[in-house]
Motif scaffolding. Structure first.
Motif, PDB file in Angstrom:
ATOM      1  N   GLY A 162     122.592  32.992   4.790  1.00 15.70           N
ATOM      2  CA  GLY A 162     122.289  32.086   5.888  1.00 15.70           C
ATOM      3  C   GLY A 162     123.423  31.156   6.235  1.00 15.70           C
ATOM      4  N   ARG A 163     124.617  31.426   5.714  1.00  8.84           N
ATOM      5  CA  ARG A 163     125.808  30.627   6.008  1.00  8.84           C
ATOM      6  C   ARG A 163     125.547  29.143   5.811  1.00  8.84           C
ATOM      7  N   GLY A 164     125.013  28.813   4.633  1.00  7.28           N
ATOM      8  CA  GLY A 164     124.773  27.422   4.290  1.00  7.28           C
ATOM      9  C   GLY A 164     123.362  26.947   4.543  1.00  7.28           C
ATOM     10  N   HIS A 165     122.560  27.747   5.211  1.00  5.73           N
ATOM     11  CA  HIS A 165     121.166  27.392   5.474  1.00  5.73           C
ATOM     12  C   HIS A 165     120.259  28.309   4.668  1.00  5.73           C
ATOM     13  N   SER A 166     119.180  27.765   4.185  1.00  4.86           N
ATOM     14  CA  SER A 166     118.225  28.559   3.428  1.00  4.86           C
ATOM     15  C   SER A 166     117.274  29.287   4.361  1.00  4.86           C
ATOM     16  N   VAL A 167     116.577  30.231   3.824  1.00  2.69           N
ATOM     17  CA  VAL A 167     115.567  30.936   4.616  1.00  2.69           C
ATOM     18  C   VAL A 167     114.452  29.989   5.023  1.00  2.69           C
ATOM     19  N   VAL A 168     114.219  28.961   4.240  1.00  2.00           N
ATOM     20  CA  VAL A 168     113.218  27.964   4.610  1.00  2.00           C
ATOM     21  C   VAL A 168     113.640  27.262   5.895  1.00  2.00           C
ATOM     22  N   ASP A 169     114.923  26.904   5.988  1.00  2.00           N
ATOM     23  CA  ASP A 169     115.436  26.272   7.211  1.00  2.00           C
ATOM     24  C   ASP A 169     115.188  27.165   8.429  1.00  2.00           C
ATOM     25  N   TYR A 170     115.489  28.463   8.264  1.00  2.00           N
ATOM     26  CA  TYR A 170     115.298  29.389   9.387  1.00  2.00           C
ATOM     27  C   TYR A 170     113.817  29.547   9.715  1.00  2.00           C
ATOM     28  N   ALA A 171     112.984  29.602   8.683  1.00  2.00           N
ATOM     29  CA  ALA A 171     111.554  29.776   8.912  1.00  2.00           C
ATOM     30  C   ALA A 171     110.985  28.614   9.707  1.00  2.00           C
ATOM     31  N   ILE A 172     111.369  27.401   9.342  1.00  2.00           N
ATOM     32  CA  ILE A 172     110.864  26.223  10.057  1.00  2.00           C
ATOM     33  C   ILE A 172     111.426  26.175  11.473  1.00  2.00           C
ATOM     34  N   THR A 173     112.706  26.494  11.620  1.00  3.69           N
ATOM     35  CA  THR A 173     113.340  26.474  12.935  1.00  3.69           C
ATOM     36  C   THR A 173     112.678  27.453  13.896  1.00  3.69           C
ATOM     37  N   LEU A 174     112.291  28.631  13.395  1.00  5.21           N
ATOM     38  CA  LEU A 174     111.753  29.696  14.247  1.00  5.21           C
ATOM     39  C   LEU A 174     110.236  29.803  14.170  1.00  5.21           C
ATOM     40  N   ARG A 175     109.588  28.734  13.754  1.00  7.30           N
ATOM     41  CA  ARG A 175     108.140  28.790  13.509  1.00  7.30           C
ATOM     42  C   ARG A 175     107.319  29.027  14.776  1.00  7.30           C
ATOM     43  N   ASP A 176     107.885  28.745  15.961  1.00  8.56           N
ATOM     44  CA  ASP A 176     107.116  28.907  17.197  1.00  8.56           C
ATOM     45  C   ASP A 176     107.221  30.310  17.793  1.00  8.56           C
ATOM     46  N   ILE A 177     108.038  31.177  17.207  1.00 15.67           N
ATOM     47  CA  ILE A 177     108.199  32.527  17.739  1.00 15.67           C
ATOM     48  C   ILE A 177     107.039  33.413  17.302  1.00 15.67           C
ATOM     49  N   ARG A 178     106.490  34.176  18.220  1.00 10.97           N
ATOM     50  CA  ARG A 178     105.442  35.151  17.940  1.00 10.97           C
ATOM     51  C   ARG A 178     105.908  36.506  18.458  1.00 10.97           C
ATOM     52  N   SER A 179     105.208  37.549  18.114  1.00 10.22           N
ATOM     53  CA  SER A 179     105.618  38.876  18.575  1.00 10.22           C
ATOM     54  C   SER A 179     105.605  38.952  20.092  1.00 10.22           C
ATOM     55  N   SER A 180     104.700  38.216  20.724  1.00  4.97           N
ATOM     56  CA  SER A 180     104.619  38.221  22.180  1.00  4.97           C
ATOM     57  C   SER A 180     105.820  37.538  22.835  1.00  4.97           C
ATOM     58  N   SER A 181     106.571  36.753  22.054  1.00  5.45           N
ATOM     59  CA  SER A 181     107.739  36.065  22.610  1.00  5.45           C
ATOM     60  C   SER A 181     109.049  36.735  22.182  1.00  5.45           C
ATOM     61  N   LEU A 210     108.826  35.482   9.048  1.00  8.06           N
ATOM     62  CA  LEU A 210     108.962  34.057   8.837  1.00  8.06           C
ATOM     63  C   LEU A 210     107.824  33.336   9.546  1.00  8.06           C
ATOM     64  N   LEU A 211     107.148  34.034  10.437  1.00 13.26           N
ATOM     65  CA  LEU A 211     106.047  33.422  11.173  1.00 13.26           C
ATOM     66  C   LEU A 211     104.846  33.154  10.280  1.00 13.26           C
ATOM     67  N   LEU A 212     104.901  33.617   9.062  1.00 11.53           N
ATOM     68  CA  LEU A 212     103.852  33.249   8.121  1.00 11.53           C
ATOM     69  C   LEU A 212     103.768  31.731   7.992  1.00 11.53           C
ATOM     70  N   LEU A 213     104.893  31.069   8.221  1.00  9.94           N
ATOM     71  CA  LEU A 213     104.938  29.626   8.077  1.00  9.94           C
ATOM     72  C   LEU A 213     104.246  28.917   9.232  1.00  9.94           C
ATOM     73  N   GLY A 214     103.776  29.679  10.209  1.00  4.52           N
ATOM     74  CA  GLY A 214     103.034  29.050  11.294  1.00  4.52           C
ATOM     75  C   GLY A 214     101.728  28.462  10.811  1.00  4.52           C
ATOM     76  N   SER A 215     101.291  28.866   9.649  1.00  2.00           N
ATOM     77  CA  SER A 215     100.067  28.324   9.073  1.00  2.00           C
ATOM     78  C   SER A 215     100.416  27.249   8.059  1.00  2.00           C
ATOM     79  N   GLY A 216      99.882  26.057   8.258  1.00  3.60           N
ATOM     80  CA  GLY A 216     100.134  24.984   7.300  1.00  3.60           C
ATOM     81  C   GLY A 216      99.646  25.337   5.913  1.00  3.60           C
ATOM     82  N   GLY A 217      98.515  26.043   5.836  1.00  5.14           N
ATOM     83  CA  GLY A 217      97.998  26.440   4.535  1.00  5.14           C
ATOM     84  C   GLY A 217      98.925  27.385   3.822  1.00  5.14           C
ATOM     85  N   THR A 218      99.544  28.288   4.586  1.00  4.30           N
ATOM     86  CA  THR A 218     100.483  29.224   3.987  1.00  4.30           C
ATOM     87  C   THR A 218     101.700  28.489   3.464  1.00  4.30           C
TER      88      THR A 218
END
Length: 370
Positions: free
Chosen positions: A300-319, A25-33
């Motif tokens: 996602g129990r009522g939430h889309s994968v887009v919701d989760y992707a945006i919510t978790l956009r700051d997570i990286r493998s190092s975190s 989901l971290l692909l969404l960390g890029s605005g272009g993506t």
């Protein structure tokens, strides 16, 4: 009733479902993506199946919310279907939980041993009366559909989630996914392979050096003949090699070592997904999304994968912190009955439920899986 895995829901935009699993989901960390993905929405609509994995969708699913708050627990279950017998009830070959604290900027990844001995609750939907068994049997028991031969993995996931909840005290999973292990191979190949550092030599129980299957032992269980060897160190793995590594249990340390390798593989997937080679290559990104669409069942129990992707956009493998829960075998040799978790596992589960894992891990650094 549990949703049918074979019937895809067409409501959720699923272009980012791979993002929910394995941290891609971290692909969404890029605005272009994100912009490119919006363009691809119509193309990938319906690519990934959804199902009622938690047994709480009696009616139409409410419209997904755009804001997800609070700590999150996401249950990821890997299955390895028997291609030669598709009617065999699936067992959960891998059980991984992703805990995300309230700040949504880091995560903890931990595994439940597949041979953990637990009390599996009664489950009328599958005519299962309950009993004590290894936890990976819960999915098999729950997936049985009275009156038909074809099992329902979504219903099996529901019983597995209930079993984990009762054993750990983690009251709710906010999202879940079933991952077909065969899909690992397709996703890794679509990304052009994955770079992973192995902390030990690994000999394949199943494959020859060229990747073909080893011959069965004519005198008993197991296999005979030359084995594929993965040397300690950093490797760029093809899909079949990555899948082979995360399957291996007959190593020093057994299933606990396999859990560590699976967690290491997930982090390697995150790193690869974030690489410019994937993010800035529209053809490769297209192939990755298509491969994901063939490999996952999501809820996602009522939430889309887009919701989760945006919510978790700051997570990286190092975190992402990998957690190893201590355990031991119950019985030995032919008397081996399964596994049990040791202290402080119970306290760790309580910390997950209370969202105090940060404090707990500071006090127990020995549980960090390097």
């Amino acid at each position: 009733m549990g949703g049918r895995v074979g019937k895809p829901s067409r409501r959720l935009p699923r272009w980012a479902v791979l993002c929910t699993i394995f941290g891609t989901l971290l692909l969404l960390g890029s605005g272009g993506t994100l912009l490119a993905s919006e363009v691809l929405l119509s193309r990938y609509e319906g690519a990934v199946k959804t199902a009622d994995l938690f047994g709480d969708q009696a009616g139409p699913t409410p419209e997904p919310k755009t804001d997800i708050k609070g700590p999150l627990n996401i249950l990821l279950v890997g299955i390895d279907p028997r291609l030669e017998n598709p009617n065999e009830p699936p067992r959960s070959d891998s059980i991984i939980i992703l805990h995300v604290p309230d700040a949504h900027d880091r995560a903890y990844l931990f595994s439940i041993p597949r041979d953990l001995i637990v009390d599996i609750p009664r489950f009328p939907k599958a005519d299962f009366g309950g009993g004590r068994d290894k936890i990976n049997a819960a999915m098999a028991y729950g997936s049985r559909v009275p009156g038909q031969e074809v099992p329902d993995p979504a219903r099996g996931f529901e019983l597995l989630a209930l079993t984990i909840t009762r054993h750990t005290g983690i009251k709710r999973f906010d999202a879940g996914a079933i991952v077909n292990f065969q899909g690992f191979r397709k996703i890794v190949d679509a990304m052009g392979g994955v770079t992973m550092t192995l902390d030990m030599d690994i000999r394949s129980e199943h494959l020859k050096p060229d990747g073909s299957g080893r011959d069965g032992n004519p005198n008993g269980d197991g296999y005979v003949g030359p084995q594929k060897l993965y040397k300690k160190g950093t490797h760029h793995l093809k899909g079949w090699e990555a899948l082979d590594i995360v399957r291996q249990r007959k190593t020093v340390g057994g299933d606990y070592v396999r859990q560590r390798h699976q967690q290491q593989f997930l982090k390697a997937m995150v790193n690869q997904a974030f690489s410019k080679d994937v993010v800035t290559n529209p053809i490769k990104l297209d192939n990755v999304l298509r491969a994901a669409g063939q490999s996952l069942v999501f809820n996602g129990r009522g939430h889309s994968v887009v919701d989760y992707a945006i919510t978790l956009r700051d997570i990286r493998s190092s975190s992402i912190t990998m957690v190893k829960l201590p355990g031991e075998g119950v019985g030995t040799g032919r008397d081996y009955r399964g596994e049990r978790l040791l202290d402080p596992s119970k306290d760790f589960f309580a910390a997950v439920q209370d969202d105090t894992v940060d404090t707990f891990m500071t006090a127990h650094p020995e549980l960090i899986n390097k």
